[in-house]
Motif scaffolding. Structure first.
Motif, PDB file in Angstrom:
ATOM      1  N   LEU A 179     -49.356 -21.202 -10.722  1.00  0.00           N
ATOM      2  CA  LEU A 179     -48.786 -22.484 -11.221  1.00  0.00           C
ATOM      3  C   LEU A 179     -48.684 -22.215 -12.851  1.00  0.00           C
ATOM      4  O   LEU A 179     -47.644 -23.014 -13.460  1.00  0.00           O
ATOM      5  CB  LEU A 179     -49.778 -23.444 -10.724  1.00  0.00           C
ATOM      6  CG  LEU A 179     -49.740 -23.897  -9.362  1.00  0.00           C
ATOM      7  CD1 LEU A 179     -50.835 -24.535  -8.966  1.00  0.00           C
ATOM      8  CD2 LEU A 179     -48.502 -24.499  -8.754  1.00  0.00           C
ATOM      9  N   ILE A 180     -49.629 -21.601 -13.097  1.00  0.00           N
ATOM     10  CA  ILE A 180     -49.714 -21.440 -14.933  1.00  0.00           C
ATOM     11  C   ILE A 180     -48.535 -20.466 -15.214  1.00  0.00           C
ATOM     12  O   ILE A 180     -47.940 -20.836 -16.084  1.00  0.00           O
ATOM     13  CB  ILE A 180     -51.070 -20.780 -14.959  1.00  0.00           C
ATOM     14  CG1 ILE A 180     -52.102 -21.677 -14.945  1.00  0.00           C
ATOM     15  CG2 ILE A 180     -50.958 -20.402 -16.724  1.00  0.00           C
ATOM     16  CD1 ILE A 180     -53.408 -21.315 -15.233  1.00  0.00           C
ATOM     17  N   ALA A 181     -48.279 -19.358 -14.466  1.00  0.00           N
ATOM     18  CA  ALA A 181     -47.188 -18.629 -14.758  1.00  0.00           C
ATOM     19  C   ALA A 181     -45.855 -19.368 -14.548  1.00  0.00           C
ATOM     20  O   ALA A 181     -45.064 -19.102 -15.539  1.00  0.00           O
ATOM     21  CB  ALA A 181     -47.048 -17.383 -13.923  1.00  0.00           C
ATOM     22  N   ARG A 182     -45.670 -20.175 -13.558  1.00  0.00           N
ATOM     23  CA  ARG A 182     -44.497 -20.954 -13.504  1.00  0.00           C
ATOM     24  C   ARG A 182     -44.289 -22.069 -14.388  1.00  0.00           C
ATOM     25  O   ARG A 182     -43.057 -22.313 -14.790  1.00  0.00           O
ATOM     26  CB  ARG A 182     -44.687 -21.722 -12.138  1.00  0.00           C
ATOM     27  CG  ARG A 182     -43.385 -22.322 -11.396  1.00  0.00           C
ATOM     28  CD  ARG A 182     -42.245 -21.234 -11.133  1.00  0.00           C
ATOM     29  NE  ARG A 182     -41.252 -21.994 -10.469  1.00  0.00           N
ATOM     30  CZ  ARG A 182     -41.057 -22.257  -9.288  1.00  0.00           C
ATOM     31  NH1 ARG A 182     -41.861 -21.873  -8.338  1.00  0.00           N
ATOM     32  NH2 ARG A 182     -39.974 -22.928  -8.537  1.00  0.00           N
ATOM     33  N   ARG A 183     -45.457 -22.685 -14.785  1.00  0.00           N
ATOM     34  CA  ARG A 183     -45.093 -23.815 -15.951  1.00  0.00           C
ATOM     35  C   ARG A 183     -45.106 -23.179 -17.373  1.00  0.00           C
ATOM     36  O   ARG A 183     -44.296 -23.756 -17.924  1.00  0.00           O
ATOM     37  CB  ARG A 183     -46.688 -24.466 -15.713  1.00  0.00           C
ATOM     38  CG  ARG A 183     -46.576 -25.772 -16.831  1.00  0.00           C
ATOM     39  CD  ARG A 183     -45.565 -26.750 -16.645  1.00  0.00           C
ATOM     40  NE  ARG A 183     -45.410 -28.032 -17.385  1.00  0.00           N
ATOM     41  CZ  ARG A 183     -45.068 -27.964 -18.529  1.00  0.00           C
ATOM     42  NH1 ARG A 183     -44.402 -26.903 -19.170  1.00  0.00           N
ATOM     43  NH2 ARG A 183     -45.289 -29.034 -19.340  1.00  0.00           N
ATOM     44  N   GLY A 199     -38.218 -17.003  -7.050  1.00  0.00           N
ATOM     45  CA  GLY A 199     -38.881 -18.127  -7.480  1.00  0.00           C
ATOM     46  C   GLY A 199     -40.281 -18.028  -6.709  1.00  0.00           C
ATOM     47  O   GLY A 199     -41.024 -18.598  -7.198  1.00  0.00           O
ATOM     48  N   GLU A 200     -40.378 -17.248  -5.733  1.00  0.00           N
ATOM     49  CA  GLU A 200     -41.747 -17.255  -5.052  1.00  0.00           C
ATOM     50  C   GLU A 200     -42.560 -16.197  -5.406  1.00  0.00           C
ATOM     51  O   GLU A 200     -43.657 -16.023  -4.817  1.00  0.00           O
ATOM     52  CB  GLU A 200     -41.330 -17.554  -3.362  1.00  0.00           C
ATOM     53  CG  GLU A 200     -40.462 -18.668  -2.991  1.00  0.00           C
ATOM     54  CD  GLU A 200     -40.284 -18.343  -1.642  1.00  0.00           C
ATOM     55  OE1 GLU A 200     -39.951 -19.519  -1.051  1.00  0.00           O
ATOM     56  OE2 GLU A 200     -40.357 -17.357  -1.158  1.00  0.00           O
ATOM     57  N   ARG A 201     -42.017 -15.295  -6.206  1.00  0.00           N
ATOM     58  CA  ARG A 201     -42.711 -14.223  -6.372  1.00  0.00           C
ATOM     59  C   ARG A 201     -44.142 -14.272  -6.921  1.00  0.00           C
ATOM     60  O   ARG A 201     -45.245 -13.370  -6.791  1.00  0.00           O
ATOM     61  CB  ARG A 201     -41.900 -13.117  -7.289  1.00  0.00           C
ATOM     62  CG  ARG A 201     -40.726 -12.408  -6.600  1.00  0.00           C
ATOM     63  CD  ARG A 201     -39.994 -11.776  -7.450  1.00  0.00           C
ATOM     64  NE  ARG A 201     -38.853 -10.847  -6.890  1.00  0.00           N
ATOM     65  CZ  ARG A 201     -37.743 -10.660  -7.535  1.00  0.00           C
ATOM     66  NH1 ARG A 201     -37.456 -10.631  -8.908  1.00  0.00           N
ATOM     67  NH2 ARG A 201     -36.691  -9.901  -6.755  1.00  0.00           N
ATOM     68  N   SER A 202     -44.103 -15.195  -7.933  1.00  0.00           N
ATOM     69  CA  SER A 202     -45.672 -15.637  -8.488  1.00  0.00           C
ATOM     70  C   SER A 202     -46.436 -16.007  -7.502  1.00  0.00           C
ATOM     71  O   SER A 202     -47.614 -15.482  -7.509  1.00  0.00           O
ATOM     72  CB  SER A 202     -45.418 -16.551  -9.600  1.00  0.00           C
ATOM     73  OG  SER A 202     -44.773 -16.032 -10.718  1.00  0.00           O
ATOM     74  N   GLY A 203     -46.004 -16.876  -6.499  1.00  0.00           N
ATOM     75  CA  GLY A 203     -46.929 -17.359  -5.456  1.00  0.00           C
ATOM     76  C   GLY A 203     -47.375 -16.326  -4.492  1.00  0.00           C
ATOM     77  O   GLY A 203     -48.543 -16.159  -4.159  1.00  0.00           O
ATOM     78  N   ALA A 204     -46.252 -15.415  -4.259  1.00  0.00           N
ATOM     79  CA  ALA A 204     -46.749 -14.270  -3.399  1.00  0.00           C
ATOM     80  C   ALA A 204     -47.667 -13.224  -4.035  1.00  0.00           C
ATOM     81  O   ALA A 204     -48.564 -12.935  -3.233  1.00  0.00           O
ATOM     82  CB  ALA A 204     -45.300 -13.480  -2.856  1.00  0.00           C
ATOM     83  N   SER A 205     -47.563 -13.146  -5.175  1.00  0.00           N
ATOM     84  CA  SER A 205     -48.540 -12.157  -5.976  1.00  0.00           C
ATOM     85  C   SER A 205     -49.729 -12.873  -6.007  1.00  0.00           C
ATOM     86  O   SER A 205     -50.944 -12.453  -6.063  1.00  0.00           O
ATOM     87  CB  SER A 205     -47.990 -11.896  -7.505  1.00  0.00           C
ATOM     88  OG  SER A 205     -48.818 -11.282  -8.251  1.00  0.00           O
ATOM     89  N   ASN A 236     -46.962 -16.252 -21.791  1.00  0.00           N
ATOM     90  CA  ASN A 236     -48.270 -17.193 -22.477  1.00  0.00           C
ATOM     91  C   ASN A 236     -49.359 -16.793 -21.312  1.00  0.00           C
ATOM     92  O   ASN A 236     -50.451 -16.722 -21.581  1.00  0.00           O
ATOM     93  CB  ASN A 236     -47.934 -18.411 -22.364  1.00  0.00           C
ATOM     94  CG  ASN A 236     -46.783 -18.990 -23.457  1.00  0.00           C
ATOM     95  OD1 ASN A 236     -46.923 -18.260 -24.505  1.00  0.00           O
ATOM     96  ND2 ASN A 236     -45.865 -19.930 -23.412  1.00  0.00           N
ATOM     97  N   THR A 237     -48.954 -16.501 -19.906  1.00  0.00           N
ATOM     98  CA  THR A 237     -49.981 -16.264 -19.023  1.00  0.00           C
ATOM     99  C   THR A 237     -50.594 -14.998 -19.400  1.00  0.00           C
ATOM    100  O   THR A 237     -51.986 -14.942 -19.267  1.00  0.00           O
ATOM    101  CB  THR A 237     -49.443 -16.077 -17.622  1.00  0.00           C
ATOM    102  OG1 THR A 237     -48.677 -17.519 -17.302  1.00  0.00           O
ATOM    103  CG2 THR A 237     -50.264 -15.886 -16.704  1.00  0.00           C
ATOM    104  N   LEU A 238     -49.783 -14.096 -19.737  1.00  0.00           N
ATOM    105  CA  LEU A 238     -50.476 -12.710 -20.188  1.00  0.00           C
ATOM    106  C   LEU A 238     -51.434 -12.917 -21.439  1.00  0.00           C
ATOM    107  O   LEU A 238     -52.601 -12.262 -21.590  1.00  0.00           O
ATOM    108  CB  LEU A 238     -49.518 -11.818 -20.398  1.00  0.00           C
ATOM    109  CG  LEU A 238     -48.437 -11.261 -19.136  1.00  0.00           C
ATOM    110  CD1 LEU A 238     -47.244 -10.313 -19.546  1.00  0.00           C
ATOM    111  CD2 LEU A 238     -49.586 -10.496 -18.220  1.00  0.00           C
ATOM    112  N   LEU A 239     -50.948 -13.625 -22.392  1.00  0.00           N
ATOM    113  CA  LEU A 239     -51.935 -13.785 -23.536  1.00  0.00           C
ATOM    114  C   LEU A 239     -53.062 -14.477 -23.221  1.00  0.00           C
ATOM    115  O   LEU A 239     -54.029 -14.016 -23.856  1.00  0.00           O
ATOM    116  CB  LEU A 239     -50.869 -14.733 -24.658  1.00  0.00           C
ATOM    117  CG  LEU A 239     -49.813 -13.766 -25.447  1.00  0.00           C
ATOM    118  CD1 LEU A 239     -49.111 -15.022 -26.117  1.00  0.00           C
ATOM    119  CD2 LEU A 239     -50.462 -12.628 -26.186  1.00  0.00           C
TER     120      LEU A 239
END
Length: 816
Positions: free
Chosen positions: A482-486, A748-754, A491-494
């Motif tokens: 959710l954070i990566a998507r939002r 669009g589901e890659r972050s969720g799958a990860s 920013n998620t990596l930082l």
């Protein structure tokens, strides 16, 4: 994002005149090339000074462009240059008359013997390719006879005084000329320059070039008659003449011997026939796909070099070129021109791209990079002293040329292979940030358990701490998507980098088991953000063609980073202890852990410059649901339980069971990572051979065998070997797992799958580490390793039998 496939317009746009002027070509040569362009002008040529004009004349003489340049751009040339070319034209005109008389004599002799032949090149190319055959500065006479008649034609020429002058290099018999005492005096237009004859028995040597060009026999059937000064001569039909001209130029280009005058002629033909729909319909119907492919390469190059217009049919043929050939045109189209002044072998990659079989590709590469052929004389002719001298000088020049170009050619091979991956620069930028992050984390994890053992903690506490870290990873996995998507991947990596560095520092300063557990949980929470962002970041910078390679390459780079981190982790405490003599062993380890935390934080500098494409806003689930995903994750549970049981304790295993020093453990870890890097790059080959599912299952079973062997190892050296095998086989399967998961879900589901992937691995890692720590304290390491091997075997069987073997289409992904 991945680089787009270069199309015709992209390739041609890259060949604006501005790009040509920026090439590594001397100004005098650029002036000539610009003047000869159909959309160019001669202002640069007119502006040359006397010294530059002399260099331009030397260049034109070698390239057979002198007479053509005078005809097209005479007004831009100073008077003394015009006078010099006029003398050249007068001298060559005499030789041209000799050449025509020789042709008519040969035609009469062969006709008397009933030998048919076709005149190729030279006089046959006027007026379609050149406005006047006199402007070609023709060097010899080329005739083509059927293979069965070629020897008879050579015998007939022998009867009128022609003898072989050097060995044949394929496609034609040994060049023949009348005996003469003539010697080279540096004049390309001398009236008495000997006239040689090449009797061709084929127009393209498929065996030598390793590229087929079918349809040559049809050329013979389509030959037609032409008139030269009132004499009938058989020539190729117009479409076949264009094909032969293109093949002849391509052959020279592939051997690093560009003939610019021939290229200009083809460009003129294309420009003049650009709107001749009837001709191009005949051309398309006459030639096979493979032959049109070779012609299209030349069409694109000469059109770009000289600004010729192209017909829609020619554009269509260029657009159908293989991806690698289009990539070569985009990257290296000017290299053959540059090679006239600065030797290079970039044409090798075009040659390799046009060849089909792997054996042919290797043969081409070795032949061009390490050529061993030397010019020889015909066996029937004794070489004169002059010929021997010329042969020796030629061999020496070629040897020097190949020696100068060997290192650049090998470097070019690496650049070409990287270009072929079409991986975006974002991938490289990400790897820089990952390197600092990974090295810092490896140093920390390598030393942390050893540090805790020095403080008096036992394996059961180490297991609790590893479990707490896994629980943190588990808790962070779902919100990470959710954070990566939002907030975006950067920013998620930082957040992962800065939060992970801070948490690592707190873990070193924490006192007491509760605080150790809490900081480990926080560290796992931050690391989950990095882990969940990894797969989408790599997937977003690649496409289906290069994604598996990118994951393998990223894994290898990560392993090499672990090599560096392992070596630094092994040396750092001792190094700090020598600089600060007051530090105890534990104090030196604590200082090294703080250095590792600082190294992690440095990754924020390159990460701040990352620019990822925004994640798709399509109406798709953040967390995908499908039958494939269910069985994939179920099998992954068993696999994660197997590898997570031992991995957190590898350093304690070598300290407690193998009695190794920290410095040796660092070397063992680095050595294992280096072996991993070598082995993992073979993963794509194994997966292509066995298939994704079957290949991954075999890798997992190999991991189980290595764990079982490690359980019975009693010596440090033997244990180090089996540890390297265990790590290599374990991580060899990881790129395949990542690639499969990213390919079978929507973008669009890659972050969720990860996130689900790391949720499973974190959950099983937490449970496995918690149980393993207590099991080691009670039963010892051998029983743990045997149990891990059994779990890995179960995972391999589940993966082999349950996971679908074929990729599902996006239309049916929810039900596959």
């Amino acid at each position: 994002m991945a680089l787009p496939l270069p199309g015709v317009e992209t390739a041609r746009a890259a060949w604006s005149r501005h790009d040509i002027l920026q090439a590594r070509v001397p100004n005098h040569a650029l002036a000539v090339l610009e003047a000869l362009r159909f959309d160019g002008n001669s202002s640069r040529l007119a502006a040359l000074d006397e010294a530059a004009h002399r260099k331009a004349l030397e260049f034109c003489d070698r390239a057979q462009l002198t007479l053509l340049l005078n005809s097209l751009c005479r007004d831009a040339l100073p008077g003394w240059v015009q006078e010099r070319i006029d003398r050249n034209l007068a001298g060559y005109s005499q030789r041209f008359e000799r050449l025509k008389r020789s042709l008519f004599e040969i035609a009469d002799v062969l006709a008397a013997r009933g030998i048919d032949f076709v005149l190729v090149k030279g006089l046959a190319h006027a007026p379609d390719f050149t406005p006047d055959a006199l402007l070609r500065a023709q060097g010899d006479i080329d005739i083509w006879a059927e293979p069965a008649a070629a020897a008879a034609a050579a015998e007939a020429l022998g009867e009128i005084g022609y003898v072989p002058v050097c060995a044949s290099e394929g496609r034609h018999l040994a060049p023949m000329s009348r005996e003469t005492e003539w010697e080279w005096r540096g004049d390309f237009f001398a009236p008495d320059l000997p006239i040689s004859v090449d009797v061709h028995y084929e127009l393209w040597d498929s065996r030598a070039e390793r590229i087929p060009a079918p349809g040559e026999s049809d050329f013979w059937e389509r030959r037609t008659a032409a008139w030269v000064d009132g004499h009938p001569v058989q020539v190729l039909s117009a479409p076949d003449a264009l094909a032969f001209a293109a093949l002849h130029l391509l052959m020279h280009l592939l051997h690093g011997d560009l003939r610019l005058q021939r290229a200009w002629e083809i460009a003129r033909f294309l420009d003049a026939r650009a709107r001749d729909d009837a001709f191009w319909a005949q051309w398309r119907n006459s030639h096979s796909d493979s032959l049109r492919r070779l012609e299209a390469v030349v069409f694109q190059l000469v059109a770009d070099w000289f600004g010729a217009a192209l017909s829609p049919t020619a554009e269509e043929a260029i657009g159908a070129l293989p991806e690698d050939v289009q990539l070569w045109i985009e990257r290296y189209a000017l290299s053959p021109v540059e090679a006239l002044f600065h030797p290079n072998k970039d044409e090798i990659w075009l040659h390799v791209s046009l060849a089909k079989g792997l054996r042919d590709k290797y043969s081409i590469f070795l032949r061009r990079v390490l050529p061993l052929r030397v010019p020889t004389q015909p066996a029937t002719q004794a070489a004169t002293a002059s010929q021997v001298k010329l042969s020796v000088l030629y061999a020496a020049r070629r040897a020097l040329h190949h020696a100068r170009t060997l290192a650049p050619a090998l470097a070019g091979a690496a650049r070409w292979q990287w270009a072929r991956t079409r991986i975006d620069g974002a991938f490289v930028e990400y790897q820089v940030a990952a390197a600092l992050f990974c090295i810092g984390v490896v140093i920390f994890l390598l030393l942390y358990n050893v540090y805790l053992l020095g403080l008096g903690y036992r394996e059961n506490v180490l297991g609790h701490i590893a479990s707490a870290m896994s629980v943190g990873t588990l808790c962070g996995s779902l919100p990470a998507a959710l954070i990566a998507r939002r907030f975006g991947l950067r920013n998620t990596l930082l957040t992962a980098i800065l939060g992970g560095a801070a948490a690592a520092c707190l873990r070193v300063l924490a006192v007491g088991e509760p605080w150790l557990l809490a900081t480990a949980f926080l560290n796992g929470l931050c690391l989950s953000l990095w882990a969940v962002s990894y797969q989408p970041a790599i997937a977003g910078a690649t496409n289906e063609r290069n994604r598996q390679f990118a994951f393998s390459l990223s894994s290898v780079i990560g392993m090499l980073e672990c090599v560096v981190g392992g070596m630094l982790g092994g040396w750092l405490p001792g190094l700090l202890g020598r600089f600060a003599h007051s530090l105890s062993v534990v104090g030196a380890e604590r200082a090294a852990l703080l250095v590792a935390s600082g190294t992690i934080s440095l990754a924020a500098l390159p990460a701040a410059r990352l620019r990822f494409a925004p994640l798709p806003k399509e109406r798709s689930k953040i967390y995908p649901r499908s039958r494939f995903l269910f069985v994939f994750l179920f099998s992954l549970c068993w696999w994660s339980a197997a590898v997570s049981a031992f991995h957190p304790f590898f350093n304690a295993f070598f300290v407690q069971r193998m009695r190794m020093q920290v410095s040796r453990i660092g070397l063992v870890y680095s050595g294992a990572q280096f072996v991993q890097a070598m082995v993992v790059m073979t993963g794509p080959l194994v997966l292509r051979r066995l298939g994704q599912v079957r290949g991954i299952a075999w890798m997992q079973f190999g991991t189980a065998c290595a764990l079982a062997a490690l359980a019975f190892s009693r010596q440090g050296g033997v244990a180090a070997v089996w540890y390297a095998a265990y790590m290599s086989l374990q991580y060899m399967s990881e790129p395949g797992l990542f690639s499969m998961l990213m390919e079978r879900v929507r973008p669009g589901e890659r972050s969720g799958a990860s996130a689900l992937y790391f949720l499973v691995t974190s959950l099983m890692g937490s449970l496995s580490a918690f149980v393993a720590g207590s099991a080691i304290a009670r039963f010892g390491y051998p029983w743990l390793l045997i149990a891990s091997a059994a779990l890995a075997t179960v995972a391999a069987l589940l993966f082999r039998t349950l996971v679908p073997r074929e990729n599902c289409s996006m239309a049916s992904i929810t039900s596959c």
